[in-house]
Design a protein around this motif. Structure first.
Motif, PDB file in Angstrom:
ATOM      1  N   UNK A 146       0.909  -1.350   0.073  1.00  0.00           N
ATOM      2  CA  UNK A 146       0.032  -0.091  -0.042  1.00  0.00           C
ATOM      3  C   UNK A 146       0.805   1.296  -0.011  1.00  0.00           C
ATOM      4  N   UNK A 147       0.401   2.163   0.760  1.00  0.00           N
ATOM      5  CA  UNK A 147       0.881   3.800   0.722  1.00  0.00           C
ATOM      6  C   UNK A 147       2.225   3.783   1.095  1.00  0.00           C
ATOM      7  N   UNK A 148       2.568   2.884   1.908  1.00  0.00           N
ATOM      8  CA  UNK A 148       4.037   2.796   2.568  1.00  0.00           C
ATOM      9  C   UNK A 148       4.918   3.060   1.565  1.00  0.00           C
ATOM     10  N   UNK A 149       4.439   2.573   0.429  1.00  0.00           N
ATOM     11  CA  UNK A 149       5.474   2.669  -0.901  1.00  0.00           C
ATOM     12  C   UNK A 149       5.758   4.102  -1.375  1.00  0.00           C
ATOM     13  N   UNK A 150       4.823   4.876  -0.981  1.00  0.00           N
ATOM     14  CA  UNK A 150       4.872   6.301  -1.543  1.00  0.00           C
ATOM     15  C   UNK A 150       5.522   7.218  -0.698  1.00  0.00           C
ATOM     16  N   UNK A 151       5.725   6.914   0.534  1.00  0.00           N
ATOM     17  CA  UNK A 151       6.333   7.663   1.695  1.00  0.00           C
ATOM     18  C   UNK A 151       7.887   7.531   1.925  1.00  0.00           C
ATOM     19  N   UNK A 152       8.281   8.374   2.731  1.00  0.00           N
ATOM     20  CA  UNK A 152       9.573   8.331   3.236  1.00  0.00           C
ATOM     21  C   UNK A 152      10.716   9.356   2.494  1.00  0.00           C
ATOM     22  N   UNK A 153      11.675   9.342   3.357  1.00  0.00           N
ATOM     23  CA  UNK A 153      12.681  10.329   2.654  1.00  0.00           C
ATOM     24  C   UNK A 153      13.384   9.800   1.463  1.00  0.00           C
ATOM     25  N   UNK A 154      13.417  10.662   0.177  1.00  0.00           N
ATOM     26  CA  UNK A 154      13.891  10.278  -0.923  1.00  0.00           C
ATOM     27  C   UNK A 154      15.613   9.585  -1.106  1.00  0.00           C
ATOM     28  N   UNK A 155      15.548   8.642  -1.701  1.00  0.00           N
ATOM     29  CA  UNK A 155      17.074   8.141  -1.833  1.00  0.00           C
ATOM     30  C   UNK A 155      17.889   9.376  -2.426  1.00  0.00           C
ATOM     31  N   UNK A 156      19.344   9.092  -2.285  1.00  0.00           N
ATOM     32  CA  UNK A 156      20.256   9.825  -2.721  1.00  0.00           C
ATOM     33  C   UNK A 156      20.066  10.141  -4.312  1.00  0.00           C
ATOM     34  N   UNK A 157      19.765   8.764  -5.057  1.00  0.00           N
ATOM     35  CA  UNK A 157      19.603   8.681  -6.389  1.00  0.00           C
ATOM     36  C   UNK A 157      18.422   9.574  -6.850  1.00  0.00           C
ATOM     37  N   UNK A 158      17.161   9.497  -6.124  1.00  0.00           N
ATOM     38  CA  UNK A 158      15.972  10.466  -6.309  1.00  0.00           C
ATOM     39  C   UNK A 158      16.404  11.856  -6.139  1.00  0.00           C
ATOM     40  N   UNK A 159      16.951  12.326  -5.041  1.00  0.00           N
ATOM     41  CA  UNK A 159      17.421  13.543  -4.865  1.00  0.00           C
ATOM     42  C   UNK A 159      18.486  14.145  -6.153  1.00  0.00           C
ATOM     43  N   UNK A 160      19.092  13.389  -6.406  1.00  0.00           N
ATOM     44  CA  UNK A 160      20.125  13.839  -7.627  1.00  0.00           C
ATOM     45  C   UNK A 160      19.434  13.956  -9.030  1.00  0.00           C
ATOM     46  N   UNK A 161      18.423  13.195  -9.404  1.00  0.00           N
ATOM     47  CA  UNK A 161      17.849  13.261 -10.504  1.00  0.00           C
ATOM     48  C   UNK A 161      16.622  14.354 -10.478  1.00  0.00           C
ATOM     49  N   UNK A 162      16.216  14.323  -9.291  1.00  0.00           N
ATOM     50  CA  UNK A 162      15.021  15.652  -9.179  1.00  0.00           C
ATOM     51  C   UNK A 162      15.952  16.950  -9.276  1.00  0.00           C
ATOM     52  N   UNK A 163      17.126  16.885  -8.670  1.00  0.00           N
ATOM     53  CA  UNK A 163      17.739  18.394  -8.803  1.00  0.00           C
ATOM     54  C   UNK A 163      18.150  18.558 -10.200  1.00  0.00           C
ATOM     55  N   UNK A 164      18.830  17.535 -10.965  1.00  0.00           N
ATOM     56  CA  UNK A 164      19.139  17.610 -12.264  1.00  0.00           C
ATOM     57  C   UNK A 164      17.882  18.162 -12.919  1.00  0.00           C
ATOM     58  N   UNK A 165      16.964  17.266 -12.891  1.00  0.00           N
ATOM     59  CA  UNK A 165      15.579  17.412 -13.836  1.00  0.00           C
ATOM     60  C   UNK A 165      15.234  18.888 -13.777  1.00  0.00           C
ATOM     61  N   UNK A 166      15.181  19.230 -12.343  1.00  0.00           N
ATOM     62  CA  UNK A 166      14.443  20.493 -11.954  1.00  0.00           C
ATOM     63  C   UNK A 166      15.162  21.868 -12.790  1.00  0.00           C
ATOM     64  N   UNK A 167      16.643  21.572 -12.698  1.00  0.00           N
ATOM     65  CA  UNK A 167      17.488  22.447 -13.044  1.00  0.00           C
ATOM     66  C   UNK A 167      17.127  22.719 -14.597  1.00  0.00           C
ATOM     67  N   UNK A 168      17.199  21.362 -15.201  1.00  0.00           N
ATOM     68  CA  UNK A 168      17.020  21.182 -16.653  1.00  0.00           C
ATOM     69  C   UNK A 168      15.576  21.856 -17.081  1.00  0.00           C
ATOM     70  N   UNK A 169      14.584  21.866 -16.413  1.00  0.00           N
ATOM     71  CA  UNK A 169      13.440  22.402 -16.737  1.00  0.00           C
ATOM     72  C   UNK A 169      13.518  23.849 -17.184  1.00  0.00           C
ATOM     73  N   UNK A 170      14.202  24.548 -16.139  1.00  0.00           N
ATOM     74  CA  UNK A 170      14.472  25.882 -16.375  1.00  0.00           C
ATOM     75  C   UNK A 170      15.233  26.163 -17.665  1.00  0.00           C
ATOM     76  N   UNK A 171      16.308  25.319 -17.776  1.00  0.00           N
ATOM     77  CA  UNK A 171      17.139  25.652 -18.982  1.00  0.00           C
ATOM     78  C   UNK A 171      16.334  25.501 -20.147  1.00  0.00           C
ATOM     79  N   UNK A 172      15.499  24.421 -20.235  1.00  0.00           N
ATOM     80  CA  UNK A 172      14.710  24.077 -21.309  1.00  0.00           C
ATOM     81  C   UNK A 172      13.777  25.310 -21.736  1.00  0.00           C
ATOM     82  N   UNK A 173      13.101  25.951 -20.804  1.00  0.00           N
ATOM     83  CA  UNK A 173      12.451  26.962 -21.003  1.00  0.00           C
ATOM     84  C   UNK A 173      13.052  28.097 -21.497  1.00  0.00           C
TER      85      UNK A 173
END
Ligand code: F6P
Length: 327
Positions: free
Chosen positions: A256-283
Motif C-alpha cells: 500500500x501507501x507505505x511505498x509512496x512515503x519516506x525520505x527520498x534516496x540519494x538517487x532520487x534527490x540527484x535526478x530531481x535536482x538535475x531534472x528541475x534545473x534542466x526544466x528551467x534551462x529548457x524554458x
C-alpha cells in the motif's frame, strides 16, 4: 523564441512521490538564479483553478530536499478535465502573470498539461514524478528508486516470517498498470517471481509458476504481484491458490501507501535536482510541451505525446534473469 519568461508557476499533481520536494527546490532555485520569479501553485491543477497561488523565494524551499511527499500538496482534479475548469485555470495564470508552467507528476498530469498547452498556447515543461516509472522516454522517474528500496526492505522483513512458517507469500506492490516496481523489487529481494500486468494477456503467470517446478528446493516463497484489476492482485491470486493448490500455506501482504512515503534516496534527490534545473534551462532555450527525461544519465527532452504513450515495456532479459535465479 519570441516569448520572454519572467515568471513561472510550479505545481505537483497526481500521486505524490519521494523526491518531488527536491524537484520543487531545484526548479525554484534555478529559476531565481536566472532572474525568473516563481509562483507556487498548491494542490496541483485543483489549486490552479482555486487560485491557491503564492510567491516563492529561495527560503521557501529550504530544508525540504530530504522530505518525502510534496510541500505543495497534490490532488487529482476532475474539474481540470473540463473546458470550463481549464478556462478558470488560465484566467488565474493571466491574473498572476505566469508565463510558463512546470508540472511535476505522472501520465495524468501530462495528459492535462498537453490539452491545456494546446488550448492556451502556454509553454509547459513536465518533470516525471511518479513511483511507477511508467513514462516513456526516460529510464527512470523521480520517486521510483526510493519506492523500490522501500519495497525491498519490507520484503526482507516478510521473508523472515515466511521462512520461519514455511509459507508462500503474495506481496502486492503498486505500479498502476506497470510492472517495473514488481519486477525490480523481486530481483532485488530474491523473490521467486513477479506477476506483472505486461504479461497478463500472454500467459497464465500463476500456472506458469507452479508448472515450472516452483518451490522445488525451498519451503518458503515470496511472489511479488502488481496491483491489478485483472488478476485481482495478491488477494485474487491467493484465492486461486486456495482452490487450485490447497497444499500451500498462503499469506498476503499489501504494501500500500507505505511505498509512496519516506525520505527520498540519494538517487532520487540527484535526478530531481538535475531534472528541475534542466526544466528551467529548457524554458530558456524556448522548449515547450515536453517532459524532462533521463536516458543513460543524460537529460533528454520528451514530447508529452511520447511520454504518455502506453508502451514502456519491461525488459524480457530481466524476466529471464528472475526465472533463472529462482531455481
Ligand atoms: O501513480 C502512483 C500510484 O501510487 C499508483 O501506483 C497507484 O495505483 C495509485 O497511485 C494509487 O493512487 P491513490 O493514492 O489515489 O489511491
Amino acid at each position: 523564441m519570441g516569448y520572454e519568461i519572467k515568471t513561472i508557476g510550479v505545481l505537483t499533481s497526481g500521486g505524490d512521490a519521494p523526491g518531488m520536494n527536491a524537484a520543487i527546490r531545484a526548479v525554484t532555485r534555478t529559476a531565481i538564479y536566472n532572474g525568473i520569479c516563481v509562483k507556487a501553485i498548491y494542490r496541483g491543477y485543483k489549486g490552479l483553478i482555486a487560485d491557491e497561488i503564492v510567491d516563492f523565494q529561495t527560503e521557501n524551499v529550504s530544508n525540504i530536499i530530504q522530505q518525502g511527499g510534496t510541500i505543495l500538496k497534490t490532488a487529482r482534479s476532475q474539474e481540470f478535465l473540463t473546458v470550463e475548469g481549464r478556462k478558470i485555470a488560465f484566467d488565474n495564470i493571466l491574473k498572476h502573470q505566469i508565463d510558463a508552467l512546470i508540472v511535476i507528476g505522472g501520465d495524468g498530469t501530462f495528459s492535462g498539461a498537453r490539452v491545456f498547452a494546446q488550448e492556451y498556447n502556454i509553454p509547459i515543461i513536465g518533470l516525471p514524478g511518479t513511483i511507477d516509472n511508467d513514462l516513456c522516454g526516460t529510464d527512470t522517474t523521480i520517486g521510483y528508486d526510493t519506492a523500490l528500496n522501500t519495497i525491498t526492505n519490507a520484503v526482507d522483513k516478510i521473508r523472515d516470517t515466511a521462512s520461519s512458517h514455511e509459507r508462500l507469500f503474495f506481496i502486492e506492490v503498486m505500479g498502476r498498470d506497470a510492472g517495473f516496481l514488481a519486477l525490480n523489487s523481486a530481483t532485488a529481494s530474491g523473490a521467486e517471481a513477479a506477476i506483472i500486468p505486461e504479461r497478463e494477456t500472454k500467459v497464465d503467470q500463476l500456472e506458469e509458476l507452479i508448472s515450472n517446478g516452483f518451490r522445488k528446493s525451498k519451503n518458503s516463497s515470496i511472489v511479488i504481484v502488481t496491483e491489478s484489476e485483472v488478476t485481482g492482485g495478491a488477494n485474487g491470486l491467493a484465492e486461486r491458490m486456495k482452490i487450485e493448490h490447497p497444499e500451500y500455506d498462503v499469506r498476503v501482504t499489501i504494501l500500500g501507501h507505505i511505498q509512496r512515503g519516506g525520505s527520498p534516496s540519494a538517487q532520487d534527490r540527484i535526478i530531481a535536482s538535475r531534472m528541475g534545473a534542466a526544466a528551467i534551462e529548457a524554458l530558456k532555450e524556448g522548449q515547450r510541451n515536453i517532459m524532462i527525461g533521463m536516458i543513460n544519465d543524460e537529460i533528454v527532452y520528451v514530447p508529452f505525446t511520447k511520454a504518455i504513450k502506453d508502451n514502456k515495456s519491461v525488459d524480457e532479459e530481466q524476466i529471464k534473469v528472475l526465472q533463472m535465479l529462482s531455481i
